[in-house]
Design an enzyme around this catalytic site. Structure first.
Site, PDB file in Angstrom:
ATOM      1  N   SER A 252       0.887  -1.217  -0.128  1.00  0.00           N
ATOM      2  CA  SER A 252       0.026  -0.003   0.029  1.00  0.00           C
ATOM      3  C   SER A 252       0.649   1.109  -0.259  1.00  0.00           C
ATOM      4  CB  SER A 252      -0.778  -0.054   1.200  1.00  0.00           C
ATOM      5  OG  SER A 252       0.071  -0.024   2.405  1.00  0.00           O
ATOM      6  N   LYS A 253       0.263   2.374  -0.398  1.00  0.00           N
ATOM      7  CA  LYS A 253       0.714   3.745  -0.675  1.00  0.00           C
ATOM      8  C   LYS A 253       1.634   3.806   0.701  1.00  0.00           C
ATOM      9  CE  LYS A 253       0.041   7.413  -3.392  1.00  0.00           C
ATOM     10  NZ  LYS A 253      -0.990   8.052  -4.207  1.00  0.00           N
ATOM     11  N   ARG A 254       0.868   3.715   1.799  1.00  0.00           N
ATOM     12  CA  ARG A 254       1.251   4.186   3.184  1.00  0.00           C
ATOM     13  C   ARG A 254       2.599   3.577   3.447  1.00  0.00           C
ATOM     14  NH1 ARG A 254      -2.231   1.664   6.602  1.00  0.00           N
ATOM     15  NH2 ARG A 254      -3.643   1.302   4.941  1.00  0.00           N
TER      16      ARG A 254
END
Ligand code: GLU
Length: 492
Positions: A252-254
């Site tokens: 994920s981007k996080r």
């Protein structure tokens, strides 16, 4: 004839996982001398992001993933943009209605909402309750004639227990049909859903192998049944494993960059990114140690059945390592002189003033070659000390407890080294510089480190740097003597 396709929805940038899907389907097509097709699946126009098709095409081209047919290339089976093919899907939806493999559903959004709420209360899975599947043919015809809005729903077979198919990665799979929803194939505005458009197109475009992410696995039994409903042969399927963060959660981007563009901007080269991505879930096999593959080698070595079932962990350090290996390979292939190649590599990361003495710059770079092959963007920190007017060394740095260099030893060594190097002239040869300093060591009757350490730190002002002989070779006589004098002035 093998025909594979990459079928993205234009909902934003190209994800690392998207590049992997496209890459695998490309490798598979190429190694079977087949065709690779790009198809834009934009029937869910609410989710569309402007400019994403162009961005996808650009990022795929950057990675070297080629297509033989597609929106920008044409081909016999186009148009390859689904929103331009709605009449085709409508025709096939009607065909299913006529053969009673699908049915019109007249339920209003309000009724469906109410149904869903009731299901929630009863903790039932959210599925259509098949109300319209049960109405009589007459009632159905009446409603159609009266122009009541409707969607088309797929009739999941009630006389069959299992939907079965073979997945090239996961083997034989079976799904309970009772758990499959009579989902919508065509919306009331005449637009197809993903399922209908995807199956119709894969059939019409004569796709032989559907290679896609694991998130589409739940759709696969529905597609298989849809092929059966049409009386078509289904393609082969291969569902690729998820890409995971180091903590094994879904990438994920996080936790870092997920867009191919981010890696382009960070200075990674396509060879390295493609090589790295190819290894996310695939490896040539046990006992194989090769990790660096060019696109041609991948086309030759890739094997779809060797793709792992389990998730593939995205490890940025591995990407950096692969990038390093690729830079090295390119470096060795480059016929220019080493100095020239090194300057080219760091071109954009060094200030103009450092270029005035080209030979000096080239020599400085040679002493940190491996480091800049690893990360050219970090070159400044590695060679800055060569370009300082004054090193301004911290006197503490001249001493070294383990090497038994206290201030007194440091002062004595610096003085003796200075005097020896003043008389010395062979600065072009590292070996000779070494002999000169070794002479100082024997003259003082001390250990190597007791001379080399203070001299090196006086010349660089750094705790870590290339070795002392190399540094003197770059600096030359004048700068070397000047720096030694400065250090001496500080401690005496
Ligand atoms: N349009 C789907 C996507 O965005 C394609 C899935 C498939 O390859 O069937 O990934």
């Amino acid at each position: 004839m093998v025909r594979t396709r990459y079928a993205p929805s234009p909902t934003g940038f190209l994800h690392i996982g998207g590049l992997r899907t496209a890459l695998y389907s490309y490798l598979f097509a190429r190694q079977h001398k087949g065709k690779h097709i790009l198809r834009i699946e934009d029937t869910d126009q609410k989710r569309e992001v402007e400019g994403s098709t162009e961005n996808l095409i650009k990022s795929l081209a950057w990675g070297g993933v080629e297509f033989d047919e597609g929106p920008h290339l044409g081909g016999d089976y186009g148009p390859y943009i689904q929103s331009q093919r709605t009449e085709i899907y409508k025709k096939y939806a009607m065909q299913l209605l006529e053969s009673y493999k699908a049915y019109p559903c007249f339920c209003t959004p309000e009724r469906l909402q109410q149904m869903r709420e009731e299901q929630q209360v009863k903790k039932l899975p959210p599925m259509y309750d098949k109300t319209c599947r049960r109405i009589s043919t007459e009632e159905m015809k009446e409603k159609l004639a009266a122009g009541v809005p409707y969607v088309v729903r797929q009739k999941m077979p009630e006389d069959l227990e299992l939907a079965e198919f073979h997945d090239l990665i996961r083997g034989d799979l079976e799904f309970k049909i009772a758990l499959l929803d009579d989902h919508v194939l065509m919306k009331s505005d005449g637009f197809p859903t993903y399922h209908l458009a995807n199956v119709v197109d894969d059939h019409l475009m004569e796709i032989t192998h559907v290679i896609r992410g694991e998130e589409w696995l739940p759709s696969a039994p529905k597609h298989v049944l849809l092929y059966q409903a049409f009386g078509w042969k289904a393609p082969e399927f291969a569902h690729l494993p998820l890409i995971l963060n180091k903590d094994r959660s879904k990438l994920s981007k996080r936790q870092g960059d997920v867009a191919v563009e981010d890696y382009m901007k960070a200075g990674y080269t396509p060879e390295a990114v493609v090589n790295f991505i190819a290894l996310l879930g695939w490896h040539p096999g046990e006992g194989e140690t090769q990790e660096i593959f060019s696109m041609d080698e991948l086309i030759e070595r890739f094997h779809i059945e060797k793709i792992h079932k389990g998730g593939a962990v995205f490890d940025r350090e591995k990407l950096d390592w692969i990038q390093w290996q690729w830079r090295r390979r390119k470096f060795e292939e480059d016929p220019r002189q080493e100095g020239e190649k090194l300057v080219a590599l760091v071109q954009e990361y060094i200030p103009d003033e450092w270029r005035t003495d080209r030979l000096y710059l080239e020599r400085a770079l040679k002493t940190v070659k491996e480091k800049i092959l690893q990360k050219p963007q970090e070159v400044r920190g590695h060679i800055e000390f060569y370009f300082k007017e004054n090193v301004d060394v911290n006197p503490e740095l001249l001493t070294h407890q383990k090497l038994k260099v206290d201030m007194e030893v440091a002062a004595r060594s610096l003085r003796a080294a200075h005097d020896a190097l003043e008389k010395f002239d062979d600065y072009e040869y590292e070996e000779k510089i070494k002999d000169c300093l070794s002479g100082v060591v024997s003259e003082l009757g001390v250990k190597n480190g007791q001379v080399f350490w203070p001299v090196r730190s006086a010349l660089t002002g750094e705790q870590f740097s290339p070795g002392v002989f190399e540094v003197i070779w770059v600096l030359g006589k004048e700068k070397t003597l000047q720096r030694l004098q400065e250090a001496l002035a500080k401690i005496s």
